[in-house]
Design a protein around this motif. Structure first.
Motif, PDB file in Angstrom:
ATOM      1  N   HIS A 181      -7.221  -9.625   2.925  1.00 11.07           N
ATOM      2  CA  HIS A 181      -8.256  -8.604   2.776  1.00 11.07           C
ATOM      3  C   HIS A 181      -8.235  -8.042   1.362  1.00 11.07           C
ATOM      4  N   HIS A 182      -9.128  -7.128   1.112  1.00 12.65           N
ATOM      5  CA  HIS A 182      -9.093  -6.316  -0.087  1.00 12.65           C
ATOM      6  C   HIS A 182      -9.389  -4.872   0.324  1.00 12.65           C
ATOM      7  N   PRO A 183      -9.011  -3.882  -0.487  1.00 16.67           N
ATOM      8  CA  PRO A 183      -9.328  -2.496  -0.141  1.00 16.67           C
ATOM      9  C   PRO A 183     -10.834  -2.297   0.006  1.00 16.67           C
ATOM     10  N   ILE A 184     -11.223  -1.402   0.893  1.00 19.46           N
ATOM     11  CA  ILE A 184     -12.641  -1.156   1.139  1.00 19.46           C
ATOM     12  C   ILE A 184     -13.131   0.093   0.407  1.00 19.46           C
ATOM     13  N   LYS A 185     -12.570   1.245   0.737  1.00 22.48           N
ATOM     14  CA  LYS A 185     -13.056   2.486   0.130  1.00 22.48           C
ATOM     15  C   LYS A 185     -12.838   2.498  -1.373  1.00 22.48           C
ATOM     16  N   TRP A 211      -4.478   0.218  -0.398  1.00 20.33           N
ATOM     17  CA  TRP A 211      -4.624  -1.116   0.195  1.00 20.33           C
ATOM     18  C   TRP A 211      -5.357  -1.089   1.531  1.00 20.33           C
ATOM     19  N   ASP A 212      -6.040  -0.015   1.834  1.00 17.63           N
ATOM     20  CA  ASP A 212      -6.698   0.136   3.129  1.00 17.63           C
ATOM     21  C   ASP A 212      -7.948  -0.742   3.192  1.00 17.63           C
ATOM     22  N   GLY A 213      -7.868  -1.790   4.002  1.00 12.58           N
ATOM     23  CA  GLY A 213      -8.983  -2.717   4.153  1.00 12.58           C
ATOM     24  C   GLY A 213      -9.749  -2.541   5.442  1.00 12.58           C
ATOM     25  N   PHE A 234     -11.061  -4.533  11.471  1.00 13.28           N
ATOM     26  CA  PHE A 234      -9.901  -4.854  10.624  1.00 13.28           C
ATOM     27  C   PHE A 234      -8.860  -3.735  10.632  1.00 13.28           C
ATOM     28  N   LYS A 235      -8.526  -3.241  11.816  1.00 12.01           N
ATOM     29  CA  LYS A 235      -7.629  -2.086  11.913  1.00 12.01           C
ATOM     30  C   LYS A 235      -6.230  -2.360  11.369  1.00 12.01           C
ATOM     31  N   ASP A 236      -5.827  -3.634  11.305  1.00 11.37           N
ATOM     32  CA  ASP A 236      -4.482  -3.947  10.817  1.00 11.37           C
ATOM     33  C   ASP A 236      -4.436  -4.166   9.303  1.00 11.37           C
ATOM     34  N   LYS A 237      -5.586  -4.072   8.627  1.00 10.33           N
ATOM     35  CA  LYS A 237      -5.634  -4.397   7.198  1.00 10.33           C
ATOM     36  C   LYS A 237      -5.302  -3.168   6.344  1.00 10.33           C
ATOM     37  N   THR A 238      -4.065  -2.730   6.426  1.00  6.22           N
ATOM     38  CA  THR A 238      -3.648  -1.550   5.671  1.00  6.22           C
ATOM     39  C   THR A 238      -2.461  -1.846   4.753  1.00  6.22           C
ATOM     40  N   PHE A 239      -2.109  -3.102   4.600  1.00  5.44           N
ATOM     41  CA  PHE A 239      -0.883  -3.452   3.865  1.00  5.44           C
ATOM     42  C   PHE A 239      -1.194  -4.105   2.522  1.00  5.44           C
ATOM     43  N   GLY A 240      -0.233  -3.979   1.604  1.00  7.93           N
ATOM     44  CA  GLY A 240      -0.259  -4.723   0.357  1.00  7.93           C
ATOM     45  C   GLY A 240       0.749  -5.855   0.444  1.00  7.93           C
ATOM     46  N   MET A 241       1.166  -6.365  -0.707  1.00  4.36           N
ATOM     47  CA  MET A 241       2.124  -7.475  -0.715  1.00  4.36           C
ATOM     48  C   MET A 241       3.488  -7.053  -1.230  1.00  4.36           C
TER      49      MET A 241
END
Length: 287
Positions: free
Chosen positions: A160-164, A223-225, A231-238
């Motif tokens: 993913h990528h960040p949204i906001k 990193w909130d995607g 996409f509730k789980d897309k909150t992580f970076g690397m």
């Protein structure tokens, strides 16, 4: 009562239309709406030694601003180095005779399944037999739906990528694993900053026989995607190892990928342009 009834149905209709709109956007971004071209191109000049094919076709999300601003810059890079360049958004060029004219293919923010099954197999053979590849930004997103392309040619799976806060100032650092005498050390700084949309991959491509050129410092970045209820789980970076630019050998060919290039911000950055120039030179095995 009639007014309330009409108001209720109006609101319900707007909600349904909004849901359909968001759903359609997500489907196109993730899956794409596929169409293919198969007619060979009519080329107005000869292409051969030191020739670049740039394709900017989009069957999924289109980075229109990036594509607009990148095309003249890619022309400038080619002219500076006396490379021939042919730019198109029509994948009919992916035929045996015409593809063989070019040293490498630059996928400039391509998205979705831009090639049919026969063209995919031809392109895979082209790379394995010694052709070069440069992927820019969306060329590494999750819309391509081709295992070989994601796992072997790119070397990482997009999450993913960040949204906001999807455009953020980031600091990139040259990876310590790069040999000081390597091709990519010429004219490239040890670190630099640039605004872009930062991609998150499930795993570091470092674990997939890939050479990392630049990594991203995640400090202070969001990193909130998540997108509403999606996409509730897309909150992580690397974490500490967040590669952004890398390269690898694929068969007898070469692959270079940069996750930068979302909009005009990256295309006005001189270091990003230098990275692309070096990447094209390396992937095309230009002398």
């Amino acid at each position: 009562m009639k007014i309330l009834k009409y108001l209720f149905y109006t609101i319900l209709t707007l909600v349904v239309l909004a849901a359909l709109g968001i759903g359609g956007f997500i489907y196109k971004a993730k899956k794409g709406i596929n169409f293919y071209e198969t007619e060979p191109h009519i080329l107005d000049k000869s292409y051969g030694e030191n020739s670049i094919l740039v394709i900017s076709k989009t069957n999924a999300f289109r980075h229109g601003e990036a594509i607009k601003y990148s095309k003249p810059i890619l022309e400038e890079i080619a002219a500076k180095n006396n490379w021939e360049i042919y730019q198109t958004e029509d994948a009919g060029i992916f035929n045996k005779e015409q593809l063989s004219l070019f040293n490498l293919v630059v996928c400039n923010n391509c998205s979705g399944k831009i090639m049919n099954a026969a063209q995919r197999q031809l392109f895979k053979k082209y790379i394995n037999d010694g052709g070069g590849f440069v992927g820019i930004h969306a060329a590494g997103d999750g819309s391509h739906r081709w295992d070989w392309y994601a796992d072997t040619l790119i070397g990482a799976r997009f999450s993913h990528h960040p949204i906001k806060y999807h455009i953020q100032q980031g600091k990139l650092m040259k990876d310590s694993s790069i040999d000081s005498a390597h091709h990519f050390n010429f004219e490239l700084p040890d670190k630099f900053s640039v605004e872009d949309e930062w991609y998150v991959f499930y795993d570091s491509p470092r674990e997939n026989n890939v050479n990392i050129l630049y990594t991203l410092d995640e400090t202070g970045l969001d990193w909130d995607g998540r997108l509403g209820p999606f996409f509730k789980d897309k909150t992580f970076g690397m974490g500490d190892d967040h590669p952004i630019v890398w390269y690898k050998d694929v068969g007898q060919g070469r692959s270079f990928y940069t996750a930068m290039g979302h909009d005009r911000n990256a295309w006005t950055n001189d270091t990003h342009k230098s990275i692309l120039e070096q990447g094209i030179s390396w992937a095309g095995n230009f002398k």
